[in-house]
Design a protein around this motif. Sequence first.
Motif, PDB file in Angstrom:
ATOM      1  N   VAL A 130       0.864  -1.179   0.000  1.00 43.41           N
ATOM      2  CA  VAL A 130       0.000   0.000   0.000  1.00 43.41           C
ATOM      3  C   VAL A 130       0.897   1.223   0.000  1.00 43.41           C
ATOM      4  O   VAL A 130       1.826   1.323   0.813  1.00 43.41           O
ATOM      5  N   GLU A 131       0.670   2.156  -0.928  1.00 38.18           N
ATOM      6  CA  GLU A 131       1.441   3.387  -0.939  1.00 38.18           C
ATOM      7  C   GLU A 131       0.924   4.328   0.141  1.00 38.18           C
ATOM      8  O   GLU A 131      -0.288   4.542   0.260  1.00 38.18           O
ATOM      9  N   VAL A 132       1.838   4.871   0.935  1.00 40.73           N
ATOM     10  CA  VAL A 132       1.472   5.817   1.982  1.00 40.73           C
ATOM     11  C   VAL A 132       2.104   7.169   1.659  1.00 40.73           C
ATOM     12  O   VAL A 132       3.126   7.243   0.978  1.00 40.73           O
ATOM     13  N   PRO A 133       1.517   8.271   2.150  1.00 44.21           N
ATOM     14  CA  PRO A 133       1.986   9.601   1.738  1.00 44.21           C
ATOM     15  C   PRO A 133       3.219  10.103   2.451  1.00 44.21           C
ATOM     16  O   PRO A 133       3.923  10.985   1.937  1.00 44.21           O
ATOM     17  N   GLU A 134       3.517   9.584   3.651  1.00 41.17           N
ATOM     18  CA  GLU A 134       4.594  10.149   4.453  1.00 41.17           C
ATOM     19  C   GLU A 134       5.566   9.058   4.894  1.00 41.17           C
ATOM     20  O   GLU A 134       5.148   7.936   5.227  1.00 41.17           O
ATOM     21  N   PRO A 135       6.877   9.366   4.955  1.00 41.67           N
ATOM     22  CA  PRO A 135       7.864   8.344   5.328  1.00 41.67           C
ATOM     23  C   PRO A 135       7.697   7.837   6.758  1.00 41.67           C
ATOM     24  O   PRO A 135       8.012   6.674   7.036  1.00 41.67           O
ATOM     25  N   GLU A 136       7.208   8.701   7.667  1.00 48.23           N
ATOM     26  CA  GLU A 136       7.060   8.264   9.047  1.00 48.23           C
ATOM     27  C   GLU A 136       5.984   7.194   9.212  1.00 48.23           C
ATOM     28  O   GLU A 136       5.896   6.556  10.267  1.00 48.23           O
ATOM     29  N   GLN A 137       5.170   6.961   8.187  1.00 50.29           N
ATOM     30  CA  GLN A 137       4.155   5.911   8.245  1.00 50.29           C
ATOM     31  C   GLN A 137       4.730   4.532   7.922  1.00 50.29           C
ATOM     32  O   GLN A 137       4.040   3.533   8.081  1.00 50.29           O
ATOM     33  N   LEU A 138       5.980   4.487   7.493  1.00 52.31           N
ATOM     34  CA  LEU A 138       6.613   3.216   7.150  1.00 52.31           C
ATOM     35  C   LEU A 138       7.087   2.484   8.401  1.00 52.31           C
ATOM     36  O   LEU A 138       7.319   3.080   9.443  1.00 52.31           O
ATOM     37  N   MET A 139       7.265   1.162   8.229  1.00 48.27           N
ATOM     38  CA  MET A 139       7.787   0.309   9.287  1.00 48.27           C
ATOM     39  C   MET A 139       9.038  -0.393   8.776  1.00 48.27           C
ATOM     40  O   MET A 139       9.305  -0.411   7.560  1.00 48.27           O
ATOM     41  N   ALA A 140       9.785  -0.988   9.694  1.00 45.37           N
ATOM     42  CA  ALA A 140      10.922  -1.811   9.280  1.00 45.37           C
ATOM     43  C   ALA A 140      10.425  -2.897   8.336  1.00 45.37           C
ATOM     44  O   ALA A 140       9.399  -3.541   8.589  1.00 45.37           O
ATOM     45  N   GLY A 141      11.146  -3.084   7.227  1.00 49.41           N
ATOM     46  CA  GLY A 141      10.739  -4.063   6.216  1.00 49.41           C
ATOM     47  C   GLY A 141       9.983  -3.457   5.059  1.00 49.41           C
ATOM     48  O   GLY A 141       9.709  -4.141   4.068  1.00 49.41           O
ATOM     49  N   ASP A 142       9.631  -2.171   5.140  1.00 50.07           N
ATOM     50  CA  ASP A 142       8.960  -1.477   4.040  1.00 50.07           C
ATOM     51  C   ASP A 142       9.988  -0.954   3.032  1.00 50.07           C
ATOM     52  O   ASP A 142      11.201  -1.023   3.257  1.00 50.07           O
ATOM     53  N   VAL A 143       9.492  -0.403   1.927  1.00 50.24           N
ATOM     54  CA  VAL A 143      10.348  -0.058   0.780  1.00 50.24           C
ATOM     55  C   VAL A 143      10.154   1.396   0.382  1.00 50.24           C
ATOM     56  O   VAL A 143       9.032   1.911   0.386  1.00 50.24           O
ATOM     57  N   ILE A 144      11.263   2.058   0.023  1.00 50.99           N
ATOM     58  CA  ILE A 144      11.217   3.413  -0.539  1.00 50.99           C
ATOM     59  C   ILE A 144      11.831   3.371  -1.938  1.00 50.99           C
ATOM     60  O   ILE A 144      12.893   2.787  -2.145  1.00 50.99           O
ATOM     61  N   CYS A 145      11.148   4.006  -2.905  1.00 46.65           N
ATOM     62  CA  CYS A 145      11.644   4.124  -4.280  1.00 46.65           C
ATOM     63  C   CYS A 145      11.960   5.584  -4.566  1.00 46.65           C
ATOM     64  O   CYS A 145      11.226   6.482  -4.132  1.00 46.65           O
ATOM     65  N   TYR A 146      13.034   5.834  -5.335  1.00 45.60           N
ATOM     66  CA  TYR A 146      13.571   7.178  -5.527  1.00 45.60           C
ATOM     67  C   TYR A 146      13.637   7.538  -7.004  1.00 45.60           C
ATOM     68  O   TYR A 146      14.176   6.782  -7.816  1.00 45.60           O
ATOM     69  N   ASP A 147      13.103   8.695  -7.333  1.00 41.54           N
ATOM     70  CA  ASP A 147      13.237   9.302  -8.660  1.00 41.54           C
ATOM     71  C   ASP A 147      14.075  10.566  -8.462  1.00 41.54           C
ATOM     72  O   ASP A 147      13.559  11.624  -8.149  1.00 41.54           O
ATOM     73  N   PHE A 148      15.392  10.438  -8.607  1.00 41.67           N
ATOM     74  CA  PHE A 148      16.298  11.528  -8.259  1.00 41.67           C
ATOM     75  C   PHE A 148      16.075  12.774  -9.107  1.00 41.67           C
ATOM     76  O   PHE A 148      16.176  13.902  -8.621  1.00 41.67           O
ATOM     77  N   GLN A 149      15.779  12.595 -10.386  1.00 38.92           N
ATOM     78  CA  GLN A 149      15.633  13.741 -11.284  1.00 38.92           C
ATOM     79  C   GLN A 149      14.214  14.313 -11.287  1.00 38.92           C
ATOM     80  O   GLN A 149      13.987  15.390 -11.841  1.00 38.92           O
ATOM     81  N   GLY A 150      13.268  13.583 -10.718  1.00 38.16           N
ATOM     82  CA  GLY A 150      11.883  14.032 -10.735  1.00 38.16           C
ATOM     83  C   GLY A 150      11.260  13.974 -12.108  1.00 38.16           C
ATOM     84  O   GLY A 150      10.325  14.721 -12.409  1.00 38.16           O
ATOM     85  N   ASP A 151      11.759  13.068 -12.966  1.00 40.92           N
ATOM     86  CA  ASP A 151      11.273  12.981 -14.346  1.00 40.92           C
ATOM     87  C   ASP A 151      10.331  11.797 -14.568  1.00 40.92           C
ATOM     88  O   ASP A 151       9.981  11.470 -15.697  1.00 40.92           O
TER      89      ASP A 151
END
Length: 288
Positions: free
Chosen positions: A212-233
């Motif tokens: 489930v996608e959540v809006p804020e990083p503080e809503q994540l728990m250990a074992g969750d995943v973050i994906c990064y778009d460095f250029q914002g493209d």
Amino acid sequence: MKKQLRNWLDERARSFVSERGVRGDEETVRKQQLCQRRGAEIVRCTIRGQIVGRQTVEREIKVVYIAHHQFLIKHGATLYMEEQVEERCARFFGGELVDDQRISRMGEYVEAPRVERERWTGERLSYQYDRAQAVRYADTWWNRHNPAFPSFPVDCTNFVSQCLYAGGAPMTGYPNRARGWWCQNGSWSYSWAVAHSLRWYLSGSRIGLQAVEVPEPEQLMAGDVICYDFQGDGRFDHSTIVVAKDQDGMPLVNAHTTNSRMRYWSYEDSSAYTPNIRYKFFHIIDRK
């Protein structure tokens, strides 16, 4: 030459320590500024170097080495150790160290065909996600390669997928590389190894591993995943797994490519960071 390199690494380590003020190269400044914004402080830094290659052309010598950084960070009443391993190149001319640069693969985008959605037949592969096991795997293999799996120059998503699998997430879609999430028999799906493909898989999977996608990083728990778009493209080029939370409840992550342990989630200290960066925060569904 080795003594010069050792002296340079000791000097560079001292420049990271916050009480000495913001100084040094851009990487040092980024790290210090990120800590300051968080209300944290680097109280000690050590860097160990291991030479892995050398090239000599006339009077110039290029030395490729691995630099293992350890940052002791004080955040409020807590202390923790962050680690980061970089591949660097030092250039010597006439026996003198004249330049030292990080060799960066962070932010390299790996093109992949479009991920196909798996057809839902009403059947759901059941699983129970063990977050502790996923984090244990992330801590065991953060700075090395598990020979049971393939390895890639840009290895971040492959590593995150291994962590999810260690936590009990089921593979689906074999042998179609554009469908599902799997790694079997010397092959793998795009979603297993490519950051942009994993981002889309986690956004829409209805069979097997789901998030489930959540809006804020503080809503994540250990074992969750973050994906990064460095250029914002719109093209996502990095993935990390949450392994802990800091005193403010913000994620600390492990990653490959630039091998990192207990790194602050935002990557504002990364050379790949831009003001246009976008993130996707995925909370893995624990039981299906």
